[in-house]
Design an enzyme around this catalytic site. Structure first.
Site, mmCIF file in Angstrom:
data_model
loop_
_atom_site.group_PDB
_atom_site.id
_atom_site.type_symbol
_atom_site.label_atom_id
_atom_site.label_comp_id
_atom_site.label_asym_id
_atom_site.label_seq_id
_atom_site.Cartn_x
_atom_site.Cartn_y
_atom_site.Cartn_z
ATOM 1 C CE LYS A 97 51.320 43.613 33.040
ATOM 2 N NZ LYS A 97 50.366 43.387 34.128
ATOM 3 C CG ASN A 98 52.782 41.359 36.165
ATOM 4 O OD1 ASN A 98 52.213 42.415 35.890
ATOM 5 N ND2 ASN A 98 52.330 40.182 35.766
ATOM 6 N NE ARG B 270 43.085 39.529 38.896
ATOM 7 C CZ ARG B 270 44.076 40.110 38.246
ATOM 8 N NH1 ARG B 270 43.829 40.842 37.195
ATOM 9 N NH2 ARG B 270 45.308 39.963 38.654
ATOM 10 C CG ASP C 143 50.177 36.424 33.680
ATOM 11 O OD1 ASP C 143 48.953 36.352 33.837
ATOM 12 O OD2 ASP C 143 50.929 37.057 34.451
ATOM 13 N NE ARG D 249 45.677 47.362 31.771
ATOM 14 C CZ ARG D 249 44.764 47.385 32.705
ATOM 15 N NH1 ARG D 249 43.510 47.215 32.394
ATOM 16 N NH2 ARG D 249 45.098 47.571 33.956
ATOM 17 C CB CYS E 46 39.362 41.728 36.643
ATOM 18 S SG CYS E 46 40.617 41.077 35.607
HETATM 19 N N1 EPU Z 1 43.292 35.279 45.242
HETATM 20 C C1 EPU Z 1 42.425 35.171 46.296
HETATM 21 N N2 EPU Z 1 42.473 36.124 47.261
HETATM 22 C C2 EPU Z 1 43.373 37.145 47.246
HETATM 23 C C3 EPU Z 1 44.259 37.242 46.154
HETATM 24 C C4 EPU Z 1 44.202 36.280 45.165
HETATM 25 O O1 EPU Z 1 41.595 34.264 46.333
HETATM 26 O O2 EPU Z 1 43.392 37.964 48.177
HETATM 27 C C5 EPU Z 1 43.251 34.275 44.147
HETATM 28 C C6 EPU Z 1 42.951 34.921 42.793
HETATM 29 O O3 EPU Z 1 41.559 35.096 42.591
HETATM 30 C C7 EPU Z 1 43.573 33.945 41.843
HETATM 31 C C8 EPU Z 1 44.810 33.478 42.597
HETATM 32 O O4 EPU Z 1 44.549 33.747 43.975
HETATM 33 O O5 EPU Z 1 42.719 32.868 41.645
HETATM 34 C C9 EPU Z 1 46.117 34.132 42.185
HETATM 35 O O6 EPU Z 1 45.967 35.541 42.172
HETATM 36 P P1 EPU Z 1 47.171 36.522 42.521
HETATM 37 O O7 EPU Z 1 46.808 37.315 43.729
HETATM 38 O O8 EPU Z 1 48.447 35.767 42.570
HETATM 39 O O9 EPU Z 1 47.165 37.495 41.282
HETATM 40 P P2 EPU Z 1 47.671 38.983 41.326
HETATM 41 O O10 EPU Z 1 48.806 39.098 42.267
HETATM 42 O O11 EPU Z 1 46.532 39.909 41.496
HETATM 43 C C10 EPU Z 1 49.532 38.808 39.507
HETATM 44 C C11 EPU Z 1 49.771 39.370 38.146
HETATM 45 C C12 EPU Z 1 48.821 38.737 37.135
HETATM 46 C C13 EPU Z 1 49.024 37.215 37.167
HETATM 47 C C14 EPU Z 1 48.820 36.691 38.581
HETATM 48 C C15 EPU Z 1 49.089 35.204 38.715
HETATM 49 C C16 EPU Z 1 50.527 41.621 38.606
HETATM 50 C C17 EPU Z 1 50.302 43.076 38.472
HETATM 51 N N3 EPU Z 1 49.573 40.817 38.158
HETATM 52 O O12 EPU Z 1 48.189 39.161 39.838
HETATM 53 O O13 EPU Z 1 49.218 39.238 35.870
HETATM 54 O O14 EPU Z 1 48.118 36.604 36.296
HETATM 55 O O15 EPU Z 1 49.692 37.382 39.490
HETATM 56 O O16 EPU Z 1 50.376 34.909 38.331
HETATM 57 O O17 EPU Z 1 51.567 41.189 39.067
HETATM 58 C C18 EPU Z 1 48.962 39.866 33.634
HETATM 59 O O18 EPU Z 1 50.118 40.340 33.677
HETATM 60 O O19 EPU Z 1 48.329 39.708 32.554
HETATM 61 C C19 EPU Z 1 48.301 39.470 34.876
HETATM 62 C C20 EPU Z 1 46.989 39.307 34.994
#
Ligand code: EPU
Length: 419
Positions: free
Chosen positions: A22-23, A120, A306, A398, A115
């Site tokens: 998915k990701n 996030r 995850d 999802r 969320c």
């Molecule tokens: N963060 C910031 N600022 C940003 C972006 C992130 O402070 O601009 C922080 C977040 O709050 C968090 C950390 O950095 O504490 C990591 O967040 P990240 O941006 O890596 O998460 P994401 O890219 O939004 C993806 C996956 C998530 C998974 C995370 C971490 C997708 C669609 N989602 O989210 O997947 O938990 O990486 O590995 O790729 C799931 O599949 O259940 C899921 C939540």
């Protein structure tokens, strides 16, 4: 609202085919916005998050055709504003920002709200776009990025929580069409980032270093259509490994990349399970004795956030005291209260769960709060005495393709009750 009834106590045996990630698929589908030519993506899982992404792409003007695991997309003409009513349903919608900015020099999406797993923010994504020359405006709940042109730059995406997975993808997608060289420091090293970079390179991008902390991108004038197969879903695979650990006599996962799962198989081996790897297959068997664990979630190649909830479900019935610390989303513990309703003994101390294993969990009606928490509750139900009722299962749909059917094929007894 559908619910799932899990009849506890069945033993699992057999093999399960793991779906596409998915990701990985979500940003890859968004990346098709970068070319006017058709792209074909295969091994796309059938999930509601994928459906939302395809709907957004359709609303942006793409022609989208889907047949089983294959999606064909042609983004000949695109608009630059993603509609709020779909975007609000899925946070990963933000990953259309990068490709739209790269191609059209302008993009608007509604700002993702909070969320259940945490705040996030997307400040790092926006910082990256600004470094490439874009201006960011937030008004009326929307974020708009626009630029007269994009110029390569040196960008750091480090944060207190490691890097950002979707942020790295977003900046990479904007930078592929920027003029000159972009260097991303503190890039996320997740396999999903590598998969996206491979797809972009197949479209004619020049990206090096994906999978390491530093990614270098030489901007090109345009990208062309490409075909790509999405990598296997390491989190779905990890979830089935934990199901095998909880209730399995012997469970084999097929069509996986074992090296992506080392961060999960290593702690499972330490917890006493026997894990055998054979090409694209992994098998888990019970060992002589189950042991408690000490785990801390970290960005890849650390233990994945995850998989934290699912691991808590296993450790809840593993004798001894386990300690689980959540470093990526420190509030991601919504499953703990529900596991406690099933008899688990878990004390939360800030971002750390101290789990004292109990001999048996007992069934209860429980509420799914997010995708991985709902998977954890199904896993808890597999080992509980009685019938566990998991409500709000739309969360599980999802991110898990037919989880009930796949577990039933292994010997579980799970019913989906339509409301
Ligand atoms: N963060 C910031 N600022 C940003 C972006 C992130 O402070 O601009 C922080 C977040 O709050 C968090 C950390 O950095 O504490 C990591 O967040 P990240 O941006 O890596 O998460 P994401 O890219 O939004 C993806 C996956 C998530 C998974 C995370 C971490 C997708 C669609 N989602 O989210 O997947 O938990 O990486 O590995 O790729 C799931 O599949 O259940 C899921 C939540």
């Amino acid at each position: 609202m559908d619910k799932i009834l899990v009849h506890g106590g069945r033993r699992l045996r057999g093999s399960v085919r793991i779906s596409g990630s998915k990701n990985s698929a979500l940003p890859i589908l968004a990346a098709t916005l970068l070319t006017k030519e058709p792209c074909t993506i295969t091994r796309v899982p059938d999930l509601s998050d994928i459906h939302y992404m395809l709907t957004i792409l359709g609303e942006l003007g793409c022609e989208v055709e889907r047949a089983s695991g294959m999606v064909q997309i042609r983004a000949e003409h695109v608009s630059t504003a993603a509609p709020y009513d779909i975007v609000r349903k899925m946070r990963a919608s933000v990953c259309v920002l990068g490709p739209l900015l790269g191609r059209e020099l302008e993009a608007t999406v509604s700002l993702p709200g909070g969320c259940v797993i945490g705040d996030r923010p997307i400040d790092l994504h926006l910082r990256g776009f600004e470094a490439l020359g874009a201006t960011v405006r937030v008004a009326g709940g929307n974020v708009k990025v626009l630029a007269p042109k994009l110029r390569g730059a040196r960008i750091s995406l480090r944060s207190n929580f490691g890097s950002t997975v979707l942020g790295t993808g977003n900046v990479m997608m904007a930078a592929v069409l920027a003029e000159g060289e972009t260097v991303i420091d503190g890039a996320a090293e997740e396999p999903e980032v590598v998969d996206l970079a491979n797809f972009l390179n197949a479209m004619g991008a020049k990206i090096e270093g994906a999978g390491s902390r530093t990614i270098t991108i030489q901007g090109v004038k345009e990208l062309h259509g490409a075909n790509h197969e999405v990598i296997p879903d390491r989190i779905e695979a990890g979830t089935f490994l934990v199901a095998g650990a909880i209730s399995g006599d012997e469970v084999a996962l097929q069509r996986i990349q074992p090296e992506h799962l080392r961060t999960v198989t290593e702690p499972l081996a330490e917890a006493g399970f026997e894990i055998l790897s054979n090409g694209s297959q992994l098998t888990i068997r019970p060992g002589a004795q189950r042991r408690p664990l000490k785990i801390s979630t970290m960005p890849y190649p650390g233990f994945p956030t995850d998989m934290q909830a699912q691991m808590c479900a296993l450790l809840a019935s593993t004798g001894g005291i386990s300690v689980v610390t959540e470093n990526v989303f420190p509030n991601r513990f919504m499953h703990v209260a529900e596991l406690k309703r099933m008899g688990a003994d878990i004390a939360l101390q800030g971002p750390t769960a101290v789990i004292t294993g109990v001999p048996k969990l007992s069934a209860a009606p429980v509420m799914a709060s997010d995708l991985r928490a709902s998977a954890a509750l199904v896993l808890a139900g597999l080992q509980a005495e009685g019938v566990t009722e998991v409500n709000r299962v739309y969360h599980i749909d999802r991110g898990y393709e037919s989880i009930d059917e796949k577990l039933n094929a292994l010997g579980a007894q799970i019913e989906r009750v339509k409301a």
